[in-house]
Design an enzyme around this catalytic site. Sequence first.
Site, PDB file in Angstrom:
ATOM      1  CG  HIS A 100      -0.274  -0.307   2.510  1.00 51.02           C
ATOM      2  ND1 HIS A 100       0.646   0.548   3.059  1.00 51.02           N
ATOM      3  CD2 HIS A 100      -0.355  -1.373   3.360  1.00 51.02           C
ATOM      4  CE1 HIS A 100       1.082   0.054   4.199  1.00 51.02           C
ATOM      5  NE2 HIS A 100       0.502  -1.119   4.408  1.00 51.02           N
ATOM      6  N   GLY A 104       1.825   3.172   2.214  1.00 47.36           N
ATOM      7  CA  GLY A 104       2.829   3.194   3.283  1.00 47.36           C
ATOM      8  C   GLY A 104       4.116   2.504   2.831  1.00 47.36           C
ATOM      9  CG  HIS A 105       4.249  -1.739   1.999  1.00 42.79           C
ATOM     10  ND1 HIS A 105       2.931  -2.150   2.002  1.00 42.79           N
ATOM     11  CD2 HIS A 105       4.862  -2.476   2.963  1.00 42.79           C
ATOM     12  CE1 HIS A 105       2.756  -3.082   2.918  1.00 42.79           C
ATOM     13  NE2 HIS A 105       3.909  -3.297   3.524  1.00 42.79           N
ATOM     14  CE  LYS A 139      10.072   7.644  13.738  1.00 43.76           C
ATOM     15  NZ  LYS A 139       9.850   9.005  14.296  1.00 43.76           N
ATOM     16  CD  GLN A 158       8.917  -5.427  11.904  1.00 49.09           C
ATOM     17  OE1 GLN A 158       8.379  -6.523  11.976  1.00 49.09           O
ATOM     18  NE2 GLN A 158       8.734  -4.628  10.882  1.00 49.09           N
ATOM     19  CB  SER A 218      -2.051  -2.093   8.584  1.00 52.73           C
ATOM     20  OG  SER A 218      -2.060  -3.494   8.786  1.00 52.73           O
TER      21      SER A 218
HETATM   22  O1  PAF Z   1       7.066  -5.627   8.810  1.00 47.89           O
HETATM   23  C1  PAF Z   1       7.001  -6.600   8.046  1.00 47.89           C
HETATM   24  O2  PAF Z   1       6.355  -6.562   6.995  1.00 47.89           O
HETATM   25  C2  PAF Z   1       7.700  -7.891   8.417  1.00 47.89           C
HETATM   26  O3  PAF Z   1       7.699  -8.090   9.788  1.00 47.89           O
HETATM   27  C3  PAF Z   1       9.138  -7.976   7.843  1.00 47.89           C
HETATM   28  C4  PAF Z   1      10.025  -6.906   8.438  1.00 47.89           C
HETATM   29  C5  PAF Z   1       9.103  -7.842   6.337  1.00 47.89           C
HETATM   30  C6  PAF Z   1       9.749  -9.332   8.211  1.00 47.89           C
HETATM   31  O4  PAF Z   1       9.016 -10.378   7.692  1.00 47.89           O
END
Ligand code: PAF
Length: 279
Positions: free
Chosen positions: A30, A32-33, A145, A150, A182
């Site tokens: 999406h 965000g990515h 963020k 993570q 998300s």
């Molecule tokens: O944030 C994510 O999409 C996942 O946790 C990642 C960092 C690609 C690891 O599978």
Amino acid sequence: MKIISSIEELRDQLRGQLRTAFVPTMGNLHEGHLSLMRLARRHGDPVVASIFVNRLQFGPNEDFDKYPRTFQADVEKLEKEGVYVLFAPTEKDLYPEPQEYRVQPPNDLGDILEGEFRPGFFNGVSTVVLKLFSCVQPRVAVFGKKDYQQLMIIRNMAKQFALPTEIIAAETWRAEDGLALSSRNGYLSETERAEAPMLYQILNQVANEVRGGNLNLSNIEQQAMQELSKRQWKPDYVAIRKRVDLQAPSAADLENQEALVVLSAAKLGNTRLIDNLEI
Ligand code: PAF
């Protein structure tokens, strides 16, 4: 854009590249990515993205099988962003044999908040990220963020293992009504989607309380949880923590005006959403 699934071919393709900027994803891309891809471009060249739905980070009752997979649409989006290589291994490519060596984050960071409600999650995330780093050998890697814990765990892992990869944090991308983007938002029904921005609104209320000088943090957290429950959410946690280590701030920390963040996870219907806000 080259789409590569084998580790060997990826290494051949990237040989000699010293400024690779990497964005690992699980696909179903999406806006965000895509903002992570654009940030990556500002920090390095070429930009390499990965799509891999990592079984190791899903619990037995989680959504691994139904996690949205939209490969063709993802490829088109990445091509438009000028991504040089998409690494899209199959499970056999990345885990040709069971992945027995694992990265175990320290308990005080890996077993709190998300780690408490998703046991083994950060072990699975750290393990796959280390492996992806080892395949791509990036100089920088970008993480959102939105997944605050993570991001911190990956940053600490990179530091402790002296990885030659700098971790770059990207701001959370939100819909106009405030909902953090998300892949799991796609699970929401129309009514749930209309309710979903409430999580961010409540985080804002919490932040405003703290900024206004209310230092009874557990009371603020409880009120936020109650507010969510009243609206039919099932909250796992609303937690005000120190940004530096995600531990609860002591009275002395509050006096010293430690930088804080409020983090939350809650279920709306069958969909579990997480969000956070730096205070
Ligand atoms: O944030 C994510 O999409 C996942 O946790 C990642 C960092 C690609 C690891 O599978």
